[in-house]
Design an enzyme around this catalytic site. Sequence first.
Site, short mmCIF file in Angstrom:
data_model
loop_
_atom_site.label_atom_id
_atom_site.label_comp_id
_atom_site.label_asym_id
_atom_site.label_seq_id
_atom_site.Cartn_x
_atom_site.Cartn_y
_atom_site.Cartn_z
N CYS A 2 -95.55 8.08 22.09
CA CYS A 2 -95.95 9.26 22.46
C CYS A 2 -96.82 10.09 23.33
O CYS A 2 -97.85 9.36 23.49
CB CYS A 2 -96.14 10.25 20.67
SG CYS A 2 -95.45 9.29 19.15
N ARG A 33 -93.36 11.27 27.82
CA ARG A 33 -93.94 9.73 26.96
C ARG A 33 -92.70 10.07 25.53
O ARG A 33 -92.36 8.88 24.64
CB ARG A 33 -94.68 10.05 26.53
CG ARG A 33 -95.71 9.77 27.35
CD ARG A 33 -97.50 9.75 27.33
NE ARG A 33 -97.97 8.83 26.41
CZ ARG A 33 -98.38 7.48 26.65
NH1 ARG A 33 -98.63 7.32 28.30
NH2 ARG A 33 -98.53 6.80 25.75
N TRP A 81 -92.20 10.10 20.04
CA TRP A 81 -91.54 9.44 20.55
C TRP A 81 -91.57 9.00 18.69
O TRP A 81 -92.03 8.39 18.26
CB TRP A 81 -91.50 8.11 21.40
CG TRP A 81 -90.64 7.74 21.22
CD1 TRP A 81 -90.73 6.25 20.56
CD2 TRP A 81 -89.05 7.81 22.20
NE1 TRP A 81 -89.34 5.32 21.72
CE2 TRP A 81 -88.35 6.03 22.53
CE3 TRP A 81 -88.49 8.44 22.97
CZ2 TRP A 81 -87.20 6.66 22.57
CZ3 TRP A 81 -87.59 8.61 23.78
CH2 TRP A 81 -86.56 7.14 23.15
N ASN A 107 -100.29 7.82 18.10
CA ASN A 107 -99.77 7.30 19.01
C ASN A 107 -100.03 5.60 18.43
O ASN A 107 -100.29 5.75 18.64
CB ASN A 107 -99.92 7.72 20.74
CG ASN A 107 -98.97 6.48 20.68
OD1 ASN A 107 -97.52 6.57 20.64
ND2 ASN A 107 -99.18 5.89 22.68
N GLY A 108 -98.97 5.19 17.90
CA GLY A 108 -98.78 4.04 17.50
C GLY A 108 -97.37 3.64 16.42
O GLY A 108 -97.04 4.36 16.64
N GLU A 492 -76.88 -9.20 34.23
CA GLU A 492 -77.26 -8.63 33.76
C GLU A 492 -78.71 -8.53 35.62
O GLU A 492 -78.67 -7.36 35.87
CB GLU A 492 -78.65 -8.74 33.16
CG GLU A 492 -80.31 -8.08 33.04
CD GLU A 492 -79.06 -5.89 33.05
OE1 GLU A 492 -78.49 -6.08 32.66
OE2 GLU A 492 -80.00 -5.51 33.03
N LYS A 496 -78.26 -5.46 37.90
CA LYS A 496 -79.14 -4.70 38.47
C LYS A 496 -79.37 -4.16 39.96
O LYS A 496 -79.60 -2.66 40.14
CB LYS A 496 -81.02 -5.01 37.58
CG LYS A 496 -81.12 -4.70 36.70
CD LYS A 496 -81.57 -3.53 36.06
CE LYS A 496 -81.39 -2.95 35.16
NZ LYS A 496 -80.37 -2.82 34.42
N GLU A 499 -76.54 -1.68 40.52
CA GLU A 499 -76.31 -0.24 39.62
C GLU A 499 -78.15 0.51 41.06
O GLU A 499 -78.05 1.42 41.17
CB GLU A 499 -77.49 -0.59 38.22
CG GLU A 499 -76.67 -0.31 37.55
CD GLU A 499 -77.46 -0.35 36.47
OE1 GLU A 499 -76.74 0.65 35.23
OE2 GLU A 499 -77.98 -1.08 35.46
N HIS A 515 -64.49 -23.55 39.48
CA HIS A 515 -62.89 -23.21 38.78
C HIS A 515 -62.63 -22.32 39.40
O HIS A 515 -61.63 -21.29 39.03
CB HIS A 515 -63.02 -23.22 37.45
CG HIS A 515 -63.19 -24.13 36.61
ND1 HIS A 515 -62.47 -25.25 36.70
CD2 HIS A 515 -64.33 -24.64 36.09
CE1 HIS A 515 -63.24 -26.65 35.36
NE2 HIS A 515 -64.49 -25.34 35.30
N LYS A 618 -77.62 7.79 31.94
CA LYS A 618 -78.82 7.47 31.06
C LYS A 618 -78.08 7.26 29.36
O LYS A 618 -77.91 6.10 29.45
CB LYS A 618 -80.02 7.85 31.11
CG LYS A 618 -80.87 7.09 29.96
CD LYS A 618 -81.64 5.80 30.67
CE LYS A 618 -81.94 4.88 29.75
NZ LYS A 618 -82.33 3.25 30.85
C1 AGP Z 1 -78.44 -0.03 32.04
O1 AGP Z 1 -79.29 -0.38 33.08
C2 AGP Z 1 -76.95 0.57 32.39
N1 AGP Z 1 -77.09 2.22 33.03
C3 AGP Z 1 -75.56 0.54 31.13
O2 AGP Z 1 -75.48 -0.37 31.29
C4 AGP Z 1 -76.42 0.77 29.51
O3 AGP Z 1 -76.76 -0.31 29.23
C5 AGP Z 1 -75.11 0.92 28.54
O4 AGP Z 1 -74.45 2.15 29.70
C6 AGP Z 1 -75.47 0.96 27.59
O5 AGP Z 1 -76.10 1.79 27.24
P1 AGP Z 1 -76.78 2.08 26.00
O6 AGP Z 1 -77.95 1.41 26.25
O7 AGP Z 1 -77.06 2.80 26.35
O8 AGP Z 1 -75.94 2.46 25.08
#
Ligand code: AGP
Length: 623
Positions: A2, A33, A81, A107-108, A492, A496, A499, A515, A618
């Site tokens: 927070c 935050r 938060w 906060n916490g 992952e 990254k 992205e 394969h 996001k």
């Molecule tokens: C995360 O790096 C990505 N932007 C994306 O794959 C994300 O994980 C996915 O859209 C799911 O989002 P969520 O965790 O908010 O459900």
Amino acid sequence: MCGIVGYVGLPEKSGEHQALDVLVEGLRRLEYRGYDSAGVATVSGGVVQVRKKSGKLGNLLAEIEAAPVGPAQVGIGHTRWATHGGPTDVNAHPHVGDSGRLAVIHNGIIENFAQLRQRLLAEGFEFASETDTEVAAKLIGRFFAGEAAGDLTAAMRLAVNELEGAFTLLAVHADAPDRVVAARRNSPLVVGLGEGENFLGSDVSGFIDFTREAVELEQDQIVTITSSEVEIINFDGTPAQGRRFYVDWDASAAEKGGFPTFMEKEIHEQPKAVEDTLLGRTDAEGRLVLDELRIDPEELKATTKIIVLACGTAAYAGLVAKYAIEHWTRIPVEVELAHEFRYRDPIIDETTLVVSISQSGETMDTLMAVRYAKEQGARTLSICNTNGSTIPRESDAVLYLHAGPEIAVASTKAFLAMIAASYLLGLYLGQLRGQLFSGQIADILADLHSVPGKIQQILDDAEQIKALARQMADTPSVLFLGRHVGYPVALEGALKLKELAYIHAEGFAAGELKHGPIALIEEGQPVFVVVPSPHGRYSLHSKVVSNIQEVRARGARTITVAEEGDEAVQDYSETVFHVPGTQPLLMPLLTTVPLQIFACALASEKGYDVDQPRNLAKSVTVE
Ligand code: AGP
């Protein structure tokens, strides 16, 4: 996580700085935050006035416009938060004590708030909210009116010595109208030093518009600020000094904690994100306590199948969860991309536990899949980082992450927190079903609790990874290999890089390479390999070393992420990033971090916006 601000100014400064103006400006800077709710408390004319509202800061401002608080030179402010209790008006901070003459913000996570709440209820105290903060407020108020005899600093000291967990607390009282008293344990708090005025903030962005002279408090300290004095003591009452420093960041950098981007800030927040997600979920005997799940343990014990629903990074966390939960509970776990799930006519019944994983709690693909699963009779559990969001609200139960708001679009700290929360769920189910003995659970939890410190070691040693990224800024493609729990990490790591650096990258199960995908290997092709622990249960390690040799023999540039002390990979790797060791199932919490740092550094080298990469959102709230 927070946002917290505090202010004390001289009456004559009221022309220059009204407490409310300072608080609102600070909250505006701290809104990143947490933005579930916001509130302020000011002290003037012998009364404490509280205004608070759920939602963003604008809602609070409208509330204040409708019911002005009048001039004041002392006040505290909070942007929330949510952890304990949904993002509602009544759960918003400040919370009051001592018949409304005391206001507190926090906060916490106060781990022992439930026991304290029971004790205060037995003493006749009443609670309006579900929060741990209100318990702290009632406790401070009780001491102020009693043993501390009107000394707010003493009341704070008596109270914090009864609290367990992580907290930053700020308090004001109508009968102590010239001061704000604050305390911190495992949660940030800094003092801003002004001329005839002093400030408090959860970080310097809370007061950076007014002063750059600051004092950092250390663990278990209490600070009392007036317009002219700053007094620091330890929780045991002995005098103390904070660390004085000058803030040479600009306001924008301050919101990023001095990091150039939220992405880098959040990568560095991962030790705390994992630690906070684990916090308060075991009892004194080391048993897992997930009362918040709100699913009858008997129903959970009857689970015959688990289906994990998620997208993107969250789905990769689900893949890690599969290995761990199946191993600890012997319950079969299917991991499904949410957007595929409901179109394949899945087999679900009332003994199916559907676990959705979502940072935002608003991903439409995941939400629609959860709704479908509920219609089919499944029990639904949400692992989520956003309190009160839609998916947890529509689920039978929720296990919240405590990673704090994740601002960068590409997920980092939430990913590790999702994995940590999934481990807790697996251990809890194993405990319920008697698949795991208390000693086994204690060993695993001990290793889990040691992970944040190990993540910090990787972060402290990141320069080698960043240097390699800068060298590879022009590479057109990178492959990632992993096996067992290293396979989701490879996926992952590839995501990254896609992205953040807009580079073609692909993750494979290392055993799958021969394969077909091995045809991609040519001279100079960079291949990251996430190497299993050499102490693992299977001979996975030697098989992955063979995979490294296979690609190296065909000209690949092999970059390996391996456990400290693993020398077997040295001869076949152009570069080795060593990470501290832990139990094989827990290794993703460590092996992921170098890949995050690499992707972020390479994208930064290319001059890309790592906080808001092109084409991304996001939270993907469309199907
Ligand atoms: C995360 O790096 C990505 N932007 C994306 O794959 C994300 O994980 C996915 O859209 C799911 O989002 P969520 O965790 O908010 O459900």
